[in-house]
Scaffold this motif. Sequence first.
Motif, PDB file in Angstrom:
ATOM      1  N   UNK A  36      -8.236 -34.441  18.543  1.00  0.00           N
ATOM      2  CA  UNK A  36      -7.787 -33.057  18.746  1.00  0.00           C
ATOM      3  C   UNK A  36      -6.349 -32.843  18.294  1.00  0.00           C
ATOM      4  N   UNK A  37      -5.529 -33.852  18.471  1.00  0.00           N
ATOM      5  CA  UNK A  37      -4.107 -33.746  18.098  1.00  0.00           C
ATOM      6  C   UNK A  37      -3.950 -33.817  16.578  1.00  0.00           C
ATOM      7  N   UNK A  38      -4.599 -34.800  15.963  1.00  0.00           N
ATOM      8  CA  UNK A  38      -4.408 -35.063  14.533  1.00  0.00           C
ATOM      9  C   UNK A  38      -5.212 -34.135  13.624  1.00  0.00           C
ATOM     10  N   UNK A  39      -6.402 -33.729  14.057  1.00  0.00           N
ATOM     11  CA  UNK A  39      -7.276 -32.863  13.261  1.00  0.00           C
ATOM     12  C   UNK A  39      -7.412 -33.364  11.812  1.00  0.00           C
ATOM     13  N   UNK A  40      -7.961 -34.582  11.640  1.00  0.00           N
ATOM     14  CA  UNK A  40      -8.077 -35.131  10.278  1.00  0.00           C
ATOM     15  C   UNK A  40      -9.088 -34.371   9.426  1.00  0.00           C
ATOM     16  N   UNK A  41      -8.861 -34.413   8.117  1.00  0.00           N
ATOM     17  CA  UNK A  41      -9.801 -33.825   7.166  1.00  0.00           C
ATOM     18  C   UNK A  41     -10.941 -34.786   6.853  1.00  0.00           C
ATOM     19  N   UNK A  42     -10.713 -36.083   7.104  1.00  0.00           N
ATOM     20  CA  UNK A  42     -11.739 -37.114   6.908  1.00  0.00           C
ATOM     21  C   UNK A  42     -11.334 -38.339   7.712  1.00  0.00           C
ATOM     22  N   UNK A  43     -12.334 -39.179   7.997  1.00  0.00           N
ATOM     23  CA  UNK A  43     -12.094 -40.387   8.780  1.00  0.00           C
ATOM     24  C   UNK A  43     -12.705 -41.577   8.059  1.00  0.00           C
ATOM     25  N   UNK A  44     -11.913 -42.665   7.972  1.00  0.00           N
ATOM     26  CA  UNK A  44     -12.397 -43.946   7.469  1.00  0.00           C
ATOM     27  C   UNK A  44     -12.552 -44.844   8.690  1.00  0.00           C
ATOM     28  N   UNK A  45     -13.756 -45.300   8.936  1.00  0.00           N
ATOM     29  CA  UNK A  45     -14.083 -45.953  10.197  1.00  0.00           C
ATOM     30  C   UNK A  45     -14.622 -47.364   9.984  1.00  0.00           C
ATOM     31  N   UNK A  46     -13.910 -48.336  10.543  1.00  0.00           N
ATOM     32  CA  UNK A  46     -14.378 -49.719  10.509  1.00  0.00           C
ATOM     33  C   UNK A  46     -15.610 -49.840  11.395  1.00  0.00           C
ATOM     34  N   UNK A  47     -16.513 -50.688  11.008  1.00  0.00           N
ATOM     35  CA  UNK A  47     -17.744 -50.869  11.760  1.00  0.00           C
ATOM     36  C   UNK A  47     -17.610 -51.870  12.881  1.00  0.00           C
ATOM     37  N   UNK A  48     -16.898 -52.950  12.619  1.00  0.00           N
ATOM     38  CA  UNK A  48     -16.800 -54.038  13.592  1.00  0.00           C
ATOM     39  C   UNK A  48     -15.432 -54.005  14.271  1.00  0.00           C
ATOM     40  N   UNK A  49     -15.433 -53.498  15.495  1.00  0.00           N
ATOM     41  CA  UNK A  49     -14.205 -53.450  16.284  1.00  0.00           C
ATOM     42  C   UNK A  49     -14.541 -53.876  17.707  1.00  0.00           C
ATOM     43  N   UNK A  50     -13.593 -54.513  18.390  1.00  0.00           N
ATOM     44  CA  UNK A  50     -13.853 -54.875  19.786  1.00  0.00           C
ATOM     45  C   UNK A  50     -13.904 -53.623  20.665  1.00  0.00           C
TER      46      UNK A  50
END
Length: 122
Positions: free
Chosen positions: A43-57
């Motif tokens: 909500x704060x950042x309001x990105x235009x796109x997101x790059x999302x790693x699949x493997x995270x703890x």
Amino acid sequence: MNKKIMIVDDEADTIYLVRSILEAEGFEVVGAGSGAECLERLDIEKPDAILLDRMMPGMDGWETFHKIEKELPDVPVSILSAKGQKFDQMLGLNVLNANDYITKPFNNTEFMERIKSLVGEA
């Protein structure tokens, strides 16, 4: 106005590398070290796109993706993962319905073409 990309990855080196590539091309970049941090900052950042790693703890990329979709359904999300098998890509693109699936390591030129396409600048 520059497009804002959020990179969600538990590896600080990956965030740093991707940030430097994208900023050199004029993008604004914000990093999040976990799925939970990503969701807190949407909500704060309001990105235009997101790059999302699949493997995270903790909250992995799949769970994070589903929560992003509920909060910001119009924001394109690309999976950015070291899991480059066809099966993994098919899951990301056809089951999750991610907008793209980029495997690490990647070619910088192709990476930028795909990011520009993700944000509608291609």
